[in-house]
Design a protein around this motif. Sequence first.
Motif, short mmCIF file in Angstrom:
data_model
loop_
_atom_site.label_atom_id
_atom_site.label_comp_id
_atom_site.label_asym_id
_atom_site.label_seq_id
_atom_site.Cartn_x
_atom_site.Cartn_y
_atom_site.Cartn_z
N LYS A 130 -7.62 -2.97 -3.44
CA LYS A 130 -9.11 -2.43 -2.92
C LYS A 130 -10.00 -2.76 -3.71
O LYS A 130 -9.54 -3.17 -5.00
CB LYS A 130 -9.01 -0.84 -2.79
CG LYS A 130 -7.95 -0.25 -1.61
CD LYS A 130 -8.09 1.23 -1.55
CE LYS A 130 -7.13 1.71 -0.60
NZ LYS A 130 -7.00 3.36 -0.70
N SER A 170 -7.21 -0.44 10.05
CA SER A 170 -8.44 0.08 9.57
C SER A 170 -9.18 0.25 10.50
O SER A 170 -9.12 -0.62 11.77
CB SER A 170 -9.11 -0.84 8.56
OG SER A 170 -9.30 -2.24 9.08
N GLN A 212 -1.93 -7.59 2.47
CA GLN A 212 -3.31 -7.03 2.96
C GLN A 212 -3.12 -7.29 4.59
O GLN A 212 -2.32 -7.90 5.14
CB GLN A 212 -4.39 -7.96 2.38
CG GLN A 212 -4.56 -7.80 0.91
CD GLN A 212 -4.97 -6.66 0.42
OE1 GLN A 212 -4.61 -6.19 -0.82
NE2 GLN A 212 -5.60 -5.91 1.02
N ASN A 267 0.87 -1.42 0.04
CA ASN A 267 0.02 0.01 0.04
C ASN A 267 0.79 1.29 0.07
O ASN A 267 0.32 2.41 -0.27
CB ASN A 267 -0.94 -0.08 1.11
CG ASN A 267 -0.22 -0.09 2.71
OD1 ASN A 267 0.53 -1.16 2.66
ND2 ASN A 267 -0.40 1.09 3.29
N THR A 281 -16.47 -5.91 -0.68
CA THR A 281 -15.60 -5.87 0.60
C THR A 281 -14.13 -6.49 -0.05
O THR A 281 -14.03 -7.14 -0.91
CB THR A 281 -16.08 -6.75 1.41
OG1 THR A 281 -16.11 -8.47 1.10
CG2 THR A 281 -17.65 -6.63 2.02
N TYR A 282 -13.24 -6.20 0.91
CA TYR A 282 -11.61 -6.86 0.72
C TYR A 282 -11.85 -8.45 0.73
O TYR A 282 -11.27 -8.71 -0.36
CB TYR A 282 -10.86 -6.07 1.76
CG TYR A 282 -10.38 -4.51 1.56
CD1 TYR A 282 -9.08 -4.57 1.16
CD2 TYR A 282 -11.24 -3.80 1.84
CE1 TYR A 282 -8.74 -3.10 1.15
CE2 TYR A 282 -11.13 -2.29 1.50
CZ TYR A 282 -9.64 -2.01 1.31
OH TYR A 282 -9.19 -0.69 0.99
N GLU A 294 -11.12 -2.81 6.19
CA GLU A 294 -9.97 -3.16 5.22
C GLU A 294 -9.70 -4.67 5.40
O GLU A 294 -8.82 -5.11 4.80
CB GLU A 294 -8.98 -2.23 5.27
CG GLU A 294 -9.54 -0.80 4.55
CD GLU A 294 -8.11 0.19 4.71
OE1 GLU A 294 -7.25 -0.32 5.15
OE2 GLU A 294 -8.59 1.15 4.48
N ASN A 295 -10.19 -5.41 6.51
CA ASN A 295 -9.69 -6.77 6.68
C ASN A 295 -10.05 -7.75 5.83
O ASN A 295 -11.24 -7.63 5.12
CB ASN A 295 -10.37 -7.11 8.28
CG ASN A 295 -9.90 -6.21 9.33
OD1 ASN A 295 -9.13 -5.27 9.15
ND2 ASN A 295 -10.64 -6.54 10.44
#
Length: 401
Positions: free
Chosen positions: A139, A213, A181, A85, A154-155, A218-219
């Motif tokens: 993402k 997060s 991630q 990221n 969702t992630y 973001e999990n």
Amino acid sequence: MKFFHLSDLHIGKQLHHYNLKEDQKTVLGEIIAYARSIRPDAVVIAGDIYDRSVPSAEAVGVFDWFLTRLSEITPAIPVLIISGNHDSAKRLEYAAGILKKRKIYLAGSAPEDGTERIQKVTLNDSYGEVDFYLLPFLKPSYVRNVFEEEAPETYTEAVDRLLQREDIDYGSRRNVLVSHQFYTYHDGASSGECNCREDGLVCPVQCDSETFSVGGIENVDIGVIKEFDYAALGHLHGPQYVGSPHIRYCGTLLKYSVSECEHEKSLTVVTLGEKGEQPLIECLPLHPLRDIRKKTGKLKEMIEQAAEEERGDYISVTLTDEVDPYRPKEQLEKVFDHILEIRVDNLRTRTRLMELDEELVMKDPLENFADFYQEMQGRKLEEEEYQMMLEIFEQVKEEQP
């Protein structure tokens, strides 16, 4: 199949105001030395190569130096790299085609349309083939054009649906995922006890230099990657596994914040046996140019008791003197070469903090807002503004259950 698992190099990072170039080159040089002696089948780097999406020329030079030294080892050791990221995907992928001929595989971006797939690198050992799937940081919005049907929201869904498109043979082939991630297990817990603990390594879970997060948005649930024989993860700075020892964060090679001062940094070496065997994970010691230390006490005692081996380290100081000492920073700098911060923790400061907390608690919320507004704007709320805010606060009270 033996490979090094690295991540979160954060090349170009500064520790407070100190340039870490020498520190990073020292520890990367130790990785090169390990590679020359152990001769792994691959070196895997799971994202955050740089600390900024637009790295400095100096940072790019350090990474170039590292890759060049690795590529000089014969026979050639494949290097598998994904973006994190902190990285710019496009910048990281520069010259990827040329580097691939030197067995340096770069995956900067996740698939962006329906024609693209996750980059797969297949290596061989005495037990056969091992498939490495290189999945850069993503993402849900990054991969929305991959799917003709409804895009993932969702992630977890984004990672799961990308992997389902690959038709991975989990039954008979050995598969390794390289991903950057924030993976969690069940109720949102990120970590289990590190399975290198028998070597005396303590593996904390959380540190200031990691970005977490809020609310778990973001999990990614590990259920979508549990079938891999090993998941080489990047993003968290402390070595730890998630749910199972084969789903692992290797942690950083260096300490990057004061909160990491108790971390024991190491090189993670993974050995895959034949299909069905648990991977063997070893943690080899690293020897940084400078350590990070926290020191608490009175100024005079701290100066008198300073050990020779810590004088060149990065030091966070907390002074407990009840009477403010004369020019403490100047006195400390005569003993310690790299002072990160100087804090004060005594009865006077603790009492003042308690008083401030009580003031905030006892005040009406509108009064607190008015004080905040005056501090930010340099003037008090006018009567019309005050009445407007009063109505808003009253409305909020009425809507509360």
